[in-house]
Design a protein around this motif. Structure first.
Motif, short mmCIF file in Angstrom:
data_model
loop_
_atom_site.label_atom_id
_atom_site.label_comp_id
_atom_site.label_asym_id
_atom_site.label_seq_id
_atom_site.Cartn_x
_atom_site.Cartn_y
_atom_site.Cartn_z
N MET A 16 23.23 -21.52 1.94
CA MET A 16 24.40 -21.35 1.23
C MET A 16 24.39 -20.04 0.44
SD MET A 16 24.29 -25.24 0.08
CE MET A 16 22.53 -25.31 0.46
N ASN A 17 25.59 -19.21 0.65
CA ASN A 17 25.84 -17.86 0.18
C ASN A 17 26.88 -18.00 -0.68
OD1 ASN A 17 25.83 -15.37 -0.63
ND2 ASN A 17 26.72 -14.68 1.36
N PRO A 18 26.60 -18.35 -2.32
CA PRO A 18 27.91 -18.37 -2.98
C PRO A 18 28.55 -16.97 -3.50
CG PRO A 18 25.81 -18.55 -4.21
CD PRO A 18 25.30 -18.44 -2.94
N SER A 19 27.82 -15.99 -3.08
CA SER A 19 28.14 -14.78 -3.51
C SER A 19 29.41 -14.01 -2.49
CB SER A 19 27.14 -13.66 -3.55
OG SER A 19 26.83 -13.39 -2.06
N GLY A 20 30.05 -13.03 -2.97
CA GLY A 20 31.17 -12.33 -2.13
C GLY A 20 30.69 -11.39 -1.27
N ILE A 21 29.37 -11.32 -1.00
CA ILE A 21 28.58 -10.14 -0.16
C ILE A 21 27.92 -10.80 0.77
CG2 ILE A 21 27.00 -8.24 -0.15
CD1 ILE A 21 27.51 -7.75 -3.25
N PRO A 22 28.38 -10.18 2.07
CA PRO A 22 27.54 -10.82 3.44
C PRO A 22 26.15 -10.64 3.23
CG PRO A 22 28.63 -9.03 3.92
CD PRO A 22 29.41 -9.22 2.70
N LEU A 23 25.24 -11.49 3.87
CA LEU A 23 23.55 -11.48 3.76
C LEU A 23 23.21 -11.51 5.17
CD1 LEU A 23 22.83 -13.54 0.50
CD2 LEU A 23 22.97 -10.82 0.63
N LYS A 24 22.14 -10.97 5.49
CA LYS A 24 21.52 -10.77 6.80
C LYS A 24 20.07 -11.33 6.55
CE LYS A 24 20.70 -8.90 11.13
NZ LYS A 24 20.96 -7.68 12.06
N VAL A 25 19.68 -12.39 6.74
CA VAL A 25 18.19 -12.93 6.10
C VAL A 25 17.45 -13.61 7.52
CG1 VAL A 25 19.17 -13.47 4.10
CG2 VAL A 25 19.20 -15.27 5.90
N ASN A 26 16.16 -13.44 7.17
CA ASN A 26 15.02 -14.13 8.06
C ASN A 26 14.54 -15.35 7.38
OD1 ASN A 26 14.78 -12.11 10.58
ND2 ASN A 26 14.78 -10.99 8.80
N VAL A 27 14.66 -16.34 8.15
CA VAL A 27 14.12 -17.66 7.83
C VAL A 27 12.82 -18.12 8.36
CG1 VAL A 27 14.82 -20.17 7.01
CG2 VAL A 27 16.59 -18.17 7.00
N ARG A 28 11.94 -18.46 7.75
CA ARG A 28 10.88 -19.29 8.39
C ARG A 28 10.37 -20.55 7.65
NH1 ARG A 28 5.28 -19.07 7.47
NH2 ARG A 28 5.30 -17.54 5.92
N ASP A 29 10.61 -21.39 8.23
CA ASP A 29 10.27 -22.88 7.78
C ASP A 29 9.08 -23.33 8.08
OD1 ASP A 29 10.67 -25.01 6.01
OD2 ASP A 29 12.11 -25.93 7.56
N SER A 30 8.01 -23.75 7.47
CA SER A 30 6.54 -23.93 7.79
C SER A 30 6.37 -25.61 7.70
CB SER A 30 5.58 -23.34 6.52
OG SER A 30 5.69 -23.80 5.48
N PHE A 31 5.32 -26.11 8.51
CA PHE A 31 4.91 -27.48 8.80
C PHE A 31 3.35 -27.61 8.98
CE2 PHE A 31 6.85 -25.80 12.57
CZ PHE A 31 5.87 -25.95 13.35
N THR A 32 2.98 -28.72 8.54
CA THR A 32 1.51 -28.90 8.64
C THR A 32 1.10 -29.36 10.07
OG1 THR A 32 1.62 -31.25 8.19
CG2 THR A 32 1.20 -29.77 6.25
N SER A 33 -0.26 -29.23 10.36
CA SER A 33 -0.70 -29.15 11.84
C SER A 33 -0.49 -30.54 12.43
CB SER A 33 -2.28 -28.69 11.99
OG SER A 33 -2.80 -29.87 10.90
N ARG A 34 -0.17 -31.43 11.61
CA ARG A 34 -0.02 -33.06 12.28
C ARG A 34 1.42 -32.75 13.09
NH1 ARG A 34 -3.08 -36.90 9.54
NH2 ARG A 34 -3.78 -36.29 7.85
N LEU A 35 2.09 -31.87 13.04
CA LEU A 35 3.38 -31.63 13.66
C LEU A 35 3.46 -30.66 14.54
CD1 LEU A 35 5.54 -32.16 10.66
CD2 LEU A 35 5.25 -33.99 12.30
N LYS A 36 4.14 -30.75 15.60
CA LYS A 36 4.07 -29.70 16.66
C LYS A 36 5.81 -29.32 17.06
CE LYS A 36 2.81 -28.68 21.41
NZ LYS A 36 2.06 -29.25 22.61
N LEU A 37 6.00 -28.04 17.05
CA LEU A 37 7.37 -27.61 17.39
C LEU A 37 7.51 -27.85 18.92
CD1 LEU A 37 9.94 -26.19 16.33
CD2 LEU A 37 8.82 -24.18 17.13
N VAL A 38 8.56 -28.66 19.20
CA VAL A 38 8.95 -28.93 20.68
C VAL A 38 10.30 -28.55 21.09
CG1 VAL A 38 7.14 -30.72 20.88
CG2 VAL A 38 9.51 -31.25 20.18
N LEU A 39 11.20 -28.20 20.12
CA LEU A 39 12.48 -27.99 20.68
C LEU A 39 12.95 -27.06 19.28
CD1 LEU A 39 14.60 -28.14 22.84
CD2 LEU A 39 15.74 -30.04 21.54
#
Length: 447
Positions: free
Chosen positions: A81-104
């Protein structure tokens, strides 16, 4: 704030141009150096304005479920959520532990967030291992347009997912199990206490206060007196599963601990389905400790949430140490009075260290009904592992070891049966049918 290698390259280039232009008195080179130097300064001015807005960025992560069966999928929803009045371009990286595997989908995204706008994306993870899996933290970064400067934020929010053991399909209506434990019909268990149910018990003459819905009009017409029907009411029983999670339960190509987990889930599911109370206790070396913040005792309770709690607790089990069953029974005596059916699942190895005999004797004297389901290690091994590999001498030595183990085990079982406990040996093939049959046999015994 971080500075990229591109920035250092530009600064170096501008310094070289200024130096050459000054030394050679070549004004174009000096002007070029000044122009190159102005690029990061110009880019930083706009980047600095957006930094404050970036710091106000809000992050949220939502999971559609907090518990999942091993092999199942977890949908993760990330929202910024961007509560400011200026547009933002960001990069997001969400991490997870080895018990989980990215499939989709992807846990890494580049997003443009307009002023006062919410942007979200989803991705799916597959649960690979039992236990507790963790999603987070998330790293969000923003760079200037030319890639000279970068600022990052670490959102420490963590989401916990409990990966439960899978439930095997087992016939729940009828179990046909041959041998001395033959059990033919498995049905609802009822007591002769009178209440509202569908099973007819008897008839009697009406007394003021009886529900008129239960008037037997045919009997009333026949006798000339108002007659009401009485019905048998269902009563629930209480069960406690005590499991052996000692290091000996990990022996074998087919690990006994894995069958133990499945047996607990199957028994708990059946008890919940029939409305019985069921609990779980995982003894530790000191009896009933709570290491690493993990509780080891679930008191008997009914309902589907109890099944989920048992599945969650059983997913933490690791075969290690030597549990003390005597201290566990002493703990139960302080927590729960009879009637109580105790299912003790143990391989009866390290018998004295686990204090199995003392525990069963104390449980029986306290009035608990004890059934011991004992997985027999040789049944979980390949024949070559039992008798040994090599020539005739190795095979004979292996046979002697098995025979000695059999004599010791028979003596142990005889002592336990002498206390009045029921002891049943099982292998991989009959583990689940036996434990279900014994549950139903215990449920129809008079209290």
């Amino acid at each position: 704030m971080l500075f990229s290698s591109r920035l250092f390259a530009v600064l170096t280039a501008s310094f070289v141009l200024l130096l050459l232009g000054t030394t050679l008195r070549f004004g174009i080179l000096a002007l070029a150096g000044i122009a190159v130097l102005s690029l990061p300064l110009f880019s930083f001015s706009g980047f600095y304005i957006r930094i404050r807005s970036f710091r106000s960025l809000a992050f949220e992560r939502r999971l559609l479920r907090s518990r999942v069966i091993r092999g199942g999928l977890v949908e993760v929803r990330v929202e910024l959520m961007n509560p400011s009045g200026i547009p933002l371009k960001v990069n997001v990286r969400d991490s997870f532990t080895s018990r989980l595997k990215l499939v989709l989908g992807s846990n890494r995204r580049e997003l443009t967030i307009n002023p006062r706008e919410n942007v979200s994306f989803n991705y799916f993870l597959k649960a690979e291992e039992e236990g507790v899996a963790q999603i987070g933290p998330a790293i969000v970064s923003m760079s200037d347009g030319l890639g000279f400067f970068r600022v990052t934020r670490k959102f420490e929010k963590l989401n916990r997912i409990v990966v439960l053991p899978p439930i095997r399909e087992v016939r729940e209506s009828v179990i046909e199990y041959g041998g001395p434990h033959e059990f033919i019909s498995l049905g609802e268990h009822a007591s002769k206490s009178v209440g509202i149910s569908t099973e007819y018990a008897s008839s009697r003459e009406y007394v003021p206060g009886d529900d008129l819905r239960f008037v037997d009009w045919k009997a009333t017409a026949r006798t000339g007196k108002l007659i009401v029907k009485e019905f048998e009411s269902q009563t629930s029983s209480s069960y406690l599963i005590i499991v052996d999670c000692g290091r000996s339960m990990s022996k074998g190509e087919i690990r006994k601990i894995d069958y133990l987990k499945q047996a607990v889930i199957i028994l708990a599911r059946e008890a919940v389905r029939k409305g019985d109370e069921i609990g779980l206790l995982i003894p530790s070396v000191s009896g009933i400790a709570f290491p690493s913040g993990i509780r080891r005792y679930l008191p008997p309770a009914a309902g589907i949430e109890q099944l989920y709690s048992i599945m969650e607790l059983i997913s933490f089990i690791q075969a290690s140490g030597t549990p003390n069953f005597l201290k566990s029974i002493e703990f139960i005596e302080r927590k729960r009075r009879p009637p109580l059916n105790i299912f003790l699942i143990t391989d009866l190895e390290d018998f004295r260290e686990k204090k199995v005999y003392e525990a069963v004797r104390r449980a029986m004297s306290a009035g608990y009904n004890v059934v011991i389901i004992s997985p027999y290690t040789p049944l979980f091994l390949e024949p070559r592992k039992i008798l040994g590999e090599g020539g005739a001498f190795e095979v004979l030595v292996g046979m002697d070891i098995v025979e000695e183990d059999r004599r010791t085990r028979t003596e142990i079982i005889g002592k336990l049966r002498g206390l009045g406990a029921k002891v049943i040996e099982v292998g991989p093939g009959d583990f689940f049918p036996v434990i279900l049959a014994e549950y139903h046999l215990a449920s129809v015994k008079p209290r």
